[in-house]
Design a protein around this motif. Structure first.
Motif, PDB file in Angstrom:
ATOM      1  N   VAL A  85       0.847  -1.187   0.000  1.00 49.73           N
ATOM      2  CA  VAL A  85       0.000   0.000   0.000  1.00 49.73           C
ATOM      3  C   VAL A  85       0.886   1.241   0.000  1.00 49.73           C
ATOM      4  CG1 VAL A  85      -1.895   1.137   1.183  1.00 49.73           C
ATOM      5  CG2 VAL A  85      -1.571  -1.308   1.492  1.00 49.73           C
ATOM      6  N   THR A  86       0.805   2.062  -1.022  1.00 49.72           N
ATOM      7  CA  THR A  86       1.642   3.264  -1.082  1.00 49.72           C
ATOM      8  C   THR A  86       0.812   4.438  -1.556  1.00 49.72           C
ATOM      9  OG1 THR A  86       3.612   1.959  -1.547  1.00 49.72           O
ATOM     10  CG2 THR A  86       3.722   4.274  -2.089  1.00 49.72           C
ATOM     11  N   ALA A  87       1.064   5.592  -0.978  1.00 50.86           N
ATOM     12  CA  ALA A  87       0.278   6.777  -1.311  1.00 50.86           C
ATOM     13  C   ALA A  87       0.681   7.356  -2.662  1.00 50.86           C
ATOM     14  CB  ALA A  87       0.476   7.830  -0.232  1.00 50.86           C
ATOM     15  N   TYR A 137       9.007   7.433  -0.322  1.00 53.61           N
ATOM     16  CA  TYR A 137       7.655   6.999   0.011  1.00 53.61           C
ATOM     17  C   TYR A 137       7.392   5.517  -0.225  1.00 53.61           C
ATOM     18  CZ  TYR A 137       6.856  11.959   0.110  1.00 53.61           C
ATOM     19  OH  TYR A 137       6.947  13.270   0.424  1.00 53.61           O
ATOM     20  N   GLY A 138       8.400   4.721  -0.306  1.00 56.47           N
ATOM     21  CA  GLY A 138       8.158   3.357  -0.748  1.00 56.47           C
ATOM     22  C   GLY A 138       7.849   2.343   0.339  1.00 56.47           C
ATOM     23  N   THR A 139       7.351   2.775   1.516  1.00 56.77           N
ATOM     24  CA  THR A 139       7.150   1.794   2.590  1.00 56.77           C
ATOM     25  C   THR A 139       5.856   0.993   2.430  1.00 56.77           C
ATOM     26  OG1 THR A 139       6.352   3.668   3.851  1.00 56.77           O
ATOM     27  CG2 THR A 139       8.521   2.822   4.431  1.00 56.77           C
TER      28      THR A 139
ATOM     29  N   MET B  63       7.286  -4.539  -2.474  1.00 54.53           N
ATOM     30  CA  MET B  63       7.955  -3.619  -1.551  1.00 54.53           C
ATOM     31  C   MET B  63       7.264  -2.260  -1.528  1.00 54.53           C
ATOM     32  SD  MET B  63      11.508  -2.762  -3.553  1.00 54.53           S
ATOM     33  CE  MET B  63      11.804  -4.330  -4.368  1.00 54.53           C
ATOM     34  N   CYS B  64       6.739  -1.840  -2.686  1.00 60.82           N
ATOM     35  CA  CYS B  64       6.036  -0.560  -2.746  1.00 60.82           C
ATOM     36  C   CYS B  64       4.663  -0.792  -3.358  1.00 60.82           C
ATOM     37  CB  CYS B  64       6.819   0.448  -3.577  1.00 60.82           C
ATOM     38  SG  CYS B  64       6.020   2.068  -3.627  1.00 60.82           S
ATOM     39  N   GLY B  65       3.666  -0.094  -2.821  1.00 58.82           N
ATOM     40  CA  GLY B  65       2.304  -0.266  -3.331  1.00 58.82           C
ATOM     41  C   GLY B  65       2.151   0.256  -4.737  1.00 58.82           C
ATOM     42  N   ASP B  66       2.998   1.229  -5.113  1.00 58.56           N
ATOM     43  CA  ASP B  66       3.042   1.623  -6.513  1.00 58.56           C
ATOM     44  C   ASP B  66       4.070   0.730  -7.172  1.00 58.56           C
ATOM     45  OD1 ASP B  66       3.345   2.646  -9.003  1.00 58.56           O
ATOM     46  OD2 ASP B  66       3.253   4.734  -8.376  1.00 58.56           O
ATOM     47  N   THR B  67       3.598  -0.234  -7.919  1.00 59.53           N
ATOM     48  CA  THR B  67       4.527  -1.213  -8.480  1.00 59.53           C
ATOM     49  C   THR B  67       5.060  -0.767  -9.839  1.00 59.53           C
ATOM     50  OG1 THR B  67       2.584  -2.440  -9.205  1.00 59.53           O
ATOM     51  CG2 THR B  67       3.638  -3.170  -7.180  1.00 59.53           C
ATOM     52  N   LYS B 148      10.059   0.370 -13.087  1.00 62.57           N
ATOM     53  CA  LYS B 148      10.446   1.723 -12.694  1.00 62.57           C
ATOM     54  C   LYS B 148       9.227   2.488 -12.213  1.00 62.57           C
ATOM     55  CE  LYS B 148      12.993   5.820 -14.030  1.00 62.57           C
ATOM     56  NZ  LYS B 148      11.924   6.705 -13.535  1.00 62.57           N
ATOM     57  N   GLY B 149       9.389   3.129 -11.073  1.00 57.31           N
ATOM     58  CA  GLY B 149       8.298   3.911 -10.512  1.00 57.31           C
ATOM     59  C   GLY B 149       8.441   5.359 -10.912  1.00 57.31           C
ATOM     60  N   GLY B 150       7.476   6.124 -10.501  1.00 56.94           N
ATOM     61  CA  GLY B 150       7.726   7.543 -10.530  1.00 56.94           C
ATOM     62  C   GLY B 150       7.133   8.294 -11.696  1.00 56.94           C
ATOM     63  N   LEU B 151       6.287   9.271 -11.343  1.00 56.36           N
ATOM     64  CA  LEU B 151       5.832  10.238 -12.320  1.00 56.36           C
ATOM     65  C   LEU B 151       6.841  11.381 -12.321  1.00 56.36           C
ATOM     66  CD1 LEU B 151       2.127  10.379 -11.142  1.00 56.36           C
ATOM     67  CD2 LEU B 151       2.979   9.245 -13.170  1.00 56.36           C
ATOM     68  N   SER B 185      10.675  12.466  -6.084  1.00 55.96           N
ATOM     69  CA  SER B 185      11.324  11.398  -6.854  1.00 55.96           C
ATOM     70  C   SER B 185      11.706  10.206  -5.980  1.00 55.96           C
ATOM     71  CB  SER B 185      12.545  11.938  -7.604  1.00 55.96           C
ATOM     72  OG  SER B 185      13.447  12.542  -6.707  1.00 55.96           O
ATOM     73  N   CYS B 186      11.239  10.180  -4.716  1.00 53.51           N
ATOM     74  CA  CYS B 186      11.526   9.068  -3.802  1.00 53.51           C
ATOM     75  C   CYS B 186      13.015   8.751  -3.748  1.00 53.51           C
ATOM     76  CB  CYS B 186      10.715   7.831  -4.153  1.00 53.51           C
ATOM     77  SG  CYS B 186       8.982   7.974  -3.727  1.00 53.51           S
ATOM     78  N   GLN B 187      13.815   9.805  -3.504  1.00 52.62           N
ATOM     79  CA  GLN B 187      15.247   9.629  -3.332  1.00 52.62           C
ATOM     80  C   GLN B 187      15.549   9.081  -1.956  1.00 52.62           C
ATOM     81  OE1 GLN B 187      13.718  12.659  -3.568  1.00 52.62           O
ATOM     82  NE2 GLN B 187      14.409  14.016  -1.977  1.00 52.62           N
ATOM     83  N   PHE B 273      16.013   6.443 -10.545  1.00 55.67           N
ATOM     84  CA  PHE B 273      15.504   5.105 -10.205  1.00 55.67           C
ATOM     85  C   PHE B 273      15.373   5.101  -8.691  1.00 55.67           C
ATOM     86  CE2 PHE B 273      16.184   0.316 -11.342  1.00 55.67           C
ATOM     87  CZ  PHE B 273      14.809   0.151 -11.396  1.00 55.67           C
ATOM     88  N   CYS B 274      14.128   5.057  -8.220  1.00 58.50           N
ATOM     89  CA  CYS B 274      13.748   5.428  -6.856  1.00 58.50           C
ATOM     90  C   CYS B 274      14.169   4.433  -5.774  1.00 58.50           C
ATOM     91  CB  CYS B 274      12.240   5.582  -6.818  1.00 58.50           C
ATOM     92  SG  CYS B 274      11.400   4.019  -7.177  1.00 58.50           S
ATOM     93  N   LEU B 275      13.669   4.700  -4.559  1.00 62.27           N
ATOM     94  CA  LEU B 275      13.891   3.809  -3.418  1.00 62.27           C
ATOM     95  C   LEU B 275      13.436   2.380  -3.697  1.00 62.27           C
ATOM     96  CD1 LEU B 275      12.856   6.147  -0.484  1.00 62.27           C
ATOM     97  CD2 LEU B 275      14.967   4.827  -0.562  1.00 62.27           C
ATOM     98  N   SER B 276      12.559   2.203  -4.665  1.00 67.19           N
ATOM     99  CA  SER B 276      12.193   0.845  -5.084  1.00 67.19           C
ATOM    100  C   SER B 276      12.839   0.604  -6.446  1.00 67.19           C
ATOM    101  CB  SER B 276      10.681   0.690  -5.151  1.00 67.19           C
ATOM    102  OG  SER B 276      10.110   0.970  -3.894  1.00 67.19           O
ATOM    103  N   SER B 277      14.161   0.438  -6.415  1.00 63.10           N
ATOM    104  CA  SER B 277      14.916   0.235  -7.664  1.00 63.10           C
ATOM    105  C   SER B 277      14.774  -1.218  -8.112  1.00 63.10           C
ATOM    106  CB  SER B 277      16.395   0.582  -7.454  1.00 63.10           C
ATOM    107  OG  SER B 277      16.571   1.973  -7.535  1.00 63.10           O
ATOM    108  N   ARG B 278      13.661  -1.507  -8.770  1.00 58.34           N
ATOM    109  CA  ARG B 278      13.279  -2.899  -9.016  1.00 58.34           C
ATOM    110  C   ARG B 278      13.745  -3.412 -10.368  1.00 58.34           C
ATOM    111  NH1 ARG B 278       7.540  -0.881  -6.998  1.00 58.34           N
ATOM    112  NH2 ARG B 278       8.174   0.616  -8.571  1.00 58.34           N
ATOM    113  N   ARG B 279      14.596  -4.402 -10.329  1.00 60.95           N
ATOM    114  CA  ARG B 279      14.973  -5.100 -11.563  1.00 60.95           C
ATOM    115  C   ARG B 279      15.305  -6.544 -11.229  1.00 60.95           C
ATOM    116  NH1 ARG B 279      20.267  -4.099  -9.946  1.00 60.95           N
ATOM    117  NH2 ARG B 279      20.742  -1.879  -9.871  1.00 60.95           N
TER     118      ARG B 279
HETATM  119  S1  SF4 Z   1       8.734   6.480  -6.938  1.00 64.00           S
HETATM  120 FE1  SF4 Z   1       9.342   4.358  -6.351  1.00 64.00          FE
HETATM  121  S2  SF4 Z   1       9.333   4.252  -4.101  1.00 64.00           S
HETATM  122 FE2  SF4 Z   1       8.220   6.099  -4.765  1.00 64.00          FE
HETATM  123  S3  SF4 Z   1       6.066   5.514  -4.792  1.00 64.00           S
HETATM  124 FE3  SF4 Z   1       6.852   5.240  -6.869  1.00 64.00          FE
HETATM  125  S4  SF4 Z   1       7.596   3.129  -6.987  1.00 64.00           S
HETATM  126 FE4  SF4 Z   1       7.306   3.609  -4.820  1.00 64.00          FE
END
Ligand code: SF4
Lengths: 225, 320
Positions: A85-87, A137-139, B63-67, B148-151, B185-187, B273-279
């Motif tokens: 769940v992430t905002a 915000y990735g918790t 790990m992150c709800g925004d996958t 990759k996350g992030g707008l 940017s979730c740094q 490439f954010c805190l959820s650097s997924r690869r």
């Molecule tokens: S930028 Fe990365 S850590 Fe932040 S919400 Fe998006 S996927 Fe999650």
């Protein structure tokens, strides 16, 4: 980890009293108990622009509006599977929030990145509402652990899973950071001000681009939302 | 001939791994950043992130709800043949993406830009992206998925030779400071920088620099490697940390990739490439072997070649 002061930790209900809210200070860490619902542009448009009936008793059941689309699915037997769940970034919803706060009685708005102190002073403070920011915000996995149960999903047919109104029961869900207080001060603006003081030094030895862009500013302290 | 059902099965596993398991190189980098971070709120955020990666692995949840927006990089050895050909391959990767979205579960992020239609499976027009690369020699296929996350955190600018390194630094800082405010940017992030090419290739290079190189990896051109180190330092001296709080961890690593550009220009792109650097990566062989790893090993000498012809070095034929 460097030697740092630990922020204060507080447990709070999703239907908090004004006294509880007044005690929150910028930078406090909060964990939530009770019912919470997700609502973002899809729900706002439907409830406010299209005047659909909100399928919950607000704020009696919950005064906590989460700007979130969970990583979740509906199982074939109608139960739910909620993973992380992430905002999502809240500043994009400023258009609907004044009306939404008045109508829903929400006291906690939970999301990513916060709003401006102007927003807080204009319609958070008059409605007695506080902004809580998620962390990182990735918790998402930690917050997912704080979900005891998915109680319901509304408007998923109309809005899709990502925009639907999910109703979740939280059990010590967190961490969240208090990003606005009852006077409408803004944690992010405070931090931005401190950082901006140093920026001219960091920029030494760089040069502005030869070709400019429309509307470009060279004021690094400016907030962008 | 590599069997297609093996490719699809492997691809589903990769989707799962990418969403749940933070790659070791990024984790090590973040721990090092947490060691030296002394901003109280920034420290709290980094500590929470480290706990979050553990929770994700323990619970097998994303790990992150925004996958993010899952995509594929596919690389093949020159002798590789896949069962059913490239059309079957693309179908298998699309199926794997849809299955994993429902399985893990992932957030169904992909919608039509105008009609906002959501198939609830991360598949649609142009989604997931599938990009290809080839290597001389070998009979294997590398499947690389990046979520990759992030707008926020990505920008492009047309610079000119007269802008020089000073102009590069300015645009780099501008991007970090702008998107770093409020932590949009979730740094701390892996920053990828594309230099040169045309506008589209400049974006592609920068994104690949962020997503397809591991923390600690340096460009094979020593002068570019030096600039990478310098930019990493510069980013961490801004005075900003996680979530835009006072601190010093912005950049876990900085990677630069270059491409030859128009003689008058010096295109530049910046990607975070954010805190959820997924690869997640797997090499699938014709004999059915599958080897999993987290280093895409994308930028080989061949990928960065400058010449018309490519002479295969003797030892390359077998190892590549
Ligand atoms: S930028 Fe990365 S850590 Fe932040 S919400 Fe998006 S996927 Fe999650």
């Amino acid at each position: 980890m460097g030697s740092t002061a630990k922020p204060r930790e507080i447990r709070l209900s999703t239907t908090p009293t004004q006294e509880e809210l007044a005690k929150l200070k910028l930078g406090d860490i909060v964990y939530l108990d009770g019912l919470m619902y997700t609502a973002r542009e899809g729900v706002y448009k439907r409830a406010l622009d299209e005047k659909a009936n909100i399928p919950m008793e607000l704020p009696a059941e919950s005064a906590a509006n989460f700007h979130c689309s969970p990583a979740a699915r509906i199982n074939e037997d109608g139960t739910f599977e909620m993973g992380a769940v992430t905002a999502t970034a809240s500043f994009r919803f400023a258009k609907w929030l004044p009306e939404w706060l008045a109508k829903s009685g929400a006291k906690l708005v939970i999301g990513k990145g916060g709003m401006s102190s102007k927003d807080y002073k204009a319609y958070f403070v008059p409605n007695g509402a506080i902004y809580l920011s998620t962390v990182g915000y990735g918790t998402g996995a930690l917050l997912g652990r704080g979900v005891d149960n998915v109680e319901a999903i509304h408007w998923n047919e109309e809005l899709g899973l990502a925009q639907a109104m999910w109703v979740i029961r939280c059990n010590r869900m967190g961490p969240f950071i208090v990003a606005s207080d009852h006077e409408g001060n803004c944690l992010f603006e405070r931090e931005n001000e401190r950082i901006s003081k140093n920026l001219h030094k960091v920029y030494e030895g760089t040069r502005p681009a030869t070709l400019k862009r429309f509307g470009e500013t060279d004021d690094k302290s400016e907030e962008l939302i | 001939m590599i069997p297609m059902d093996l490719i699809e099965k492997t691809a589903v596993t990769l989707m799962n791994k990418a969403a749940i398991e933070i790659p070791d190189d990024y984790l090590t980098g973040l721990k090092a950043a947490a060691e030296v971070e002394d901003g109280d709120l920034s420290s709290f955020v980094l500590q929470a992130m480290l706990e979050n990666y553990e929770a994700a692995k323990e619970d097998r949840r994303a790990m992150c709800g925004d996958t993010g927006t899952p995509r594929w990089y596919v690389k093949m050895g020159n002798q590789t043949q896949v069962e059913g050909g490239p059309v079957a391959l693309e179908a298998a990767l699309r199926r794997a993406t849809a299955k994993a979205t429902n399985g893990v579960p992932l957030r169904p992020n992909r919608v039509h830009p105008l009609w906002r239609t959501d198939h609830d499976n991360n598949v649609g027009i142009g989604a997931p992206e599938i990009e290809y690369g080839y290597e001389p020699g070998g009979e294997w296929i590398d499947l690389i998925t990046v979520h990759k996350g992030g707008l926020f955190g990505t920008d492009y600018r047309m610079l000119f030779p007269s802008d020089g390194i000073e102009g590069i630094k300015r645009f780099y800082l501008d991007s970090l400071v702008a998107f770093g405010k409020r932590g949009l940017s979730c740094q701390p992030a892996i920053i990828g920088i594309g230099l040169g090419g045309c506008k589209d290739t400049c974006m592609v290079l920068g994104k690949r620099a962020a997503c397809l190189r591991t923390v600690g990896d340096r460009n094979s051109d020593p002068k570019i490697a030096e600039l990478e180190m310098e930019l990493k330092e510069l980013g961490n001296s801004i005075g900003m940390g996680a979530m835009g709080f006072v601190g010093k961890s912005m950049v876990i690593d900085a990677h630069i990739e270059v491409g030859y550009c128009h003689t008058g220009g010096m295109q530049m792109s910046v990607h975070a490439f954010c805190l959820s650097s997924r690869r997640a990566v797997a090499r699938v062989f014709a004999d059915g072997r599958v080897e999993y790893r987290t280093d895409p090993q994308w930028f080989t000498d061949y990928q960065r070649r400058e010449t018309v012809e490519w002479e295969v070095p003797q030892n390359h034929e077998k190892s590549a």
